[in-house]
Design an enzyme around this catalytic site. Structure first.
Site, PDB file in Angstrom:
ATOM      1  N   SER A 163       0.832  -1.193   0.000  1.00  0.00           N
ATOM      2  CA  SER A 163       0.000   0.000   0.000  1.00  0.00           C
ATOM      3  C   SER A 163       0.865   1.241   0.000  1.00  0.00           C
ATOM      4  CB  SER A 163      -0.934  -0.040   1.207  1.00  0.00           C
ATOM      5  OG  SER A 163      -0.877   1.158   1.937  1.00  0.00           O
ATOM      6  N   LYS A 164       0.584   2.061  -0.973  1.00  0.00           N
ATOM      7  CA  LYS A 164       1.333   3.297  -1.139  1.00  0.00           C
ATOM      8  C   LYS A 164       1.179   4.160   0.117  1.00  0.00           C
ATOM      9  CE  LYS A 164       3.159   6.767  -3.571  1.00  0.00           C
ATOM     10  NZ  LYS A 164       4.600   6.877  -3.661  1.00  0.00           N
ATOM     11  N   ARG A 165      -0.023   4.134   0.656  1.00  0.00           N
ATOM     12  CA  ARG A 165      -0.284   4.954   1.835  1.00  0.00           C
ATOM     13  C   ARG A 165       0.564   4.522   3.027  1.00  0.00           C
ATOM     14  NH1 ARG A 165      -5.585   4.803   4.121  1.00  0.00           N
ATOM     15  NH2 ARG A 165      -5.994   3.189   2.573  1.00  0.00           N
ATOM     16  N   GLY A 225       3.560   3.463   2.773  1.00  0.00           N
ATOM     17  CA  GLY A 225       4.978   3.644   2.491  1.00  0.00           C
ATOM     18  C   GLY A 225       5.556   2.673   1.473  1.00  0.00           C
ATOM     19  N   ASP A 285       8.711   5.310  -7.803  1.00  0.00           N
ATOM     20  CA  ASP A 285       9.671   5.307  -6.695  1.00  0.00           C
ATOM     21  C   ASP A 285      10.827   4.364  -7.018  1.00  0.00           C
ATOM     22  OD1 ASP A 285       8.111   7.007  -5.138  1.00  0.00           O
ATOM     23  OD2 ASP A 285       7.033   5.355  -4.185  1.00  0.00           O
TER      24      ASP A 285
END
Ligand code: GLU
Length: 482
Positions: free
Chosen positions: A252-254, A256, A262
């Site tokens: 999950s990007k949220r 991290g 990235d």
């Protein structure tokens, strides 16, 4: 029949690894069978819109080589390919279902629906619509429509029986129809729900294989019933298990976890990322791990997909990235490495190509470059313990003797090259009656000030040049004499 798959991302502002994997599998399913890969931008969730987000999707597809045959930017017969531009198309389809008795108008107010949720005794988590408006007569409906009452259109689910569909990954899935809610197809603002729009879009775009995350599995019976209601052929379903951070958490990007951008920013090669994510849920029939996109196009088959969640392992990706670097033609590697190398070497006149040759076999990602080459620019402060190396059979005393002996020999060299440096140092080893490592390890250490370095004594001396080599050897002697 031509295979047609679609990638239907919502423009969120970054490319999630799971989404890229979906795109890759969609691309591969199509290309492995000579089919078409279509891009459809699902931008109807206005709340989630992010500026520039669509460009990220285009750029990612371009960078990864997942070229779409149809899409907003390349056109095609079945456009528009941006969902928000299709908004006028859905009402007629919803009305068609009303005509057929497969859907109905619902005029229930928010308050009534809220009250339903509260009174169902099961809490808000299970709030099936009670079909209140399904029982309105045609005349009652018409009256309300004439009076301009706001309405939604709901799908009429069968009351009895079961709905079964085959998923290529999860196998046969059956649900009890009575569990299914009469979901909204058209909202009060006249726009379709996602659940309705995606079925209509997939049908109109002649999508044969719908590939998406397993979070959509539970909605698929409803989609299937919609296809049946229209009398359309349902697509082949391929649901993919989540990409996980560990055994219990989805990526999950949220939280991290890294997006595709990235990873690129961190020095991973696009080819390696694509190769790695191809294996996050798919295995080839043999145990090969390294594939170009073209090889994947040839090898990929749906049968190799697995329903066990795949764990994204950055170490494995890092290893794979290193393999790609090693296998790369030197000139290509150099072109990639040069900007970072130049930046790290600063003003020095050192031969970047020679350094790149040493680096190519040692790098795991391009971002390793600055740390690996910093000592070329400036000798770091180091301690004499680096001179002690069991395998090389060296210690401070041996190192001091060796460095002292090396200086005059190197000073004498008229020509400074790997060959002359090598020959003179090896001759010296012979004269001193010591082992190679007892001379070369101290020299390497004095030249790098590092416990390990890309390249050994000879390569480092050659790259640093005579003057700097002698200066660093003197420094080593001074350090060891203290
Ligand atoms: N727009 C949806 C998403 O990004 C696509 C789901 C689908 O492939 O149908 O999750």
């Amino acid at each position: 029949m031509e295979i047609r798959t679609r990638f239907a991302p919502s423009p969120t502002g970054y490319m999630h690894i799971g989404n890229l994997r979906t795109a890759l599998y969609e691309y591969l399913i199509a290309k492995s069978q000579g089919g078409k890969f279509i891009l459809r931008i699902e931008d109807t969730d206005q709340g989630r819109l992010v500026e520039g987000a669509t460009d990220i999707i285009y750029n990612t597809l371009k960078m990864t080589g997942l070229h779409h045959d149809e899409g907003p930017d390349v056109g095609g017969e079945f456009g528009p390919y941006i969902q928000s531009e299709r908004m006028g198309m859905y009402m007629d389809y919803a009305k068609e279902l009303v005509e057929k008795g497969e859907a109905y108008y619902c005029f229930c107010t928010k308050e009534r629906l809220e009250a339903l949720k509260e009174n169902n005794g099961e809490g808000a988590a299970f709030a099936k619509y009670d079909r209140h408006c399904f029982h309105l007569t045609k005349e009652e409906v018409q009256e309300k429509l004439n009076a301009g009452e706001p309405f939604v259109i709901r799908q009429k689910m069968p009351e009895e029986g079961t709905t079964t569909f085959q998923d290529m990954v999860y196998g046969e899935i059956t649900v009890e129809n009575k569990e299914l809610d009469d979901q909204i197809l058209m909202k009060a603002d006249g726009f379709p729900t996602y659940n309705f729009a995606n079925v209509v879009d997939d049908h109109l775009m002649k999508i044969t294989h719908v590939v998406r995350g397993s979070e959509y599995l539970s909605s698929t019976p409803k989609y299937n019933l919609l296809y049946q209601a229209f009398g359309w052929d349902a697509p082949v379903y391929v649901h993919l298990p989540a990409v996980m951070r560990d055994a219990h958490h989805k990526l999950s990007k949220r939280h991290g976890d890294k997006s595709f951008e990235d990873l690129v920013r961190e020095g991973f090669l696009v080819e390696a990322i694509v190769n790695y994510i191809a294996l996050l849920g798919w295995s080839p029939s043999d145990n090969t791990e390294i594939f170009t996109l073209q090889e994947l196009e040839e090898k990929f088959d749906i049968a190799g997909l697995s329903k066990s969640p795949a764990i994204f392992d950055i170490k494995k990706l890092t290893w794979m990235n290193g393999e790609y670097m090693k296998a790369m033609e030197f000139e290509k590697f150099y072109a990639l490495a040069e900007p970072k190398l130049r930046e790290a070497l600063g003003e020095t006149q050192l031969d970047g190509k020679k350094i790149a040759v040493l680096l190519q076999k040692r790098l795991e990602t391009l971002n390793d470059i600055p740390a690996l080459v910093a000592f070329f620019k400036e000798l770091p402060v180091y301690g004499t313990e680096l001179y002690t190396h069991k395998k090389m059979k060296t210690d401070d005393a041996i190192a001091l003797t060796s460095l002292k002996a090396a200086i005059p020999v190197l000073q004498e060299l008229a020509e400074w090259s790997e060959t002359t440096i090598h020959d003179s140092l090896i001759a010296l080893v012979g004269e001193m009656g010591i082992k190679n490592g007892q001379l070369l390890w101290p020299v390497r250490t004095a030249l790098s000030g590092e416990p390990t370095s890309p390249g050994g004594a000879i390569e480092l001396a050659d790259i640093l040049g005579k003057e700097e080599t002698l200066r660093r050897l003197e420094k080593g002697i001074a350090l060891l004499s203290n």
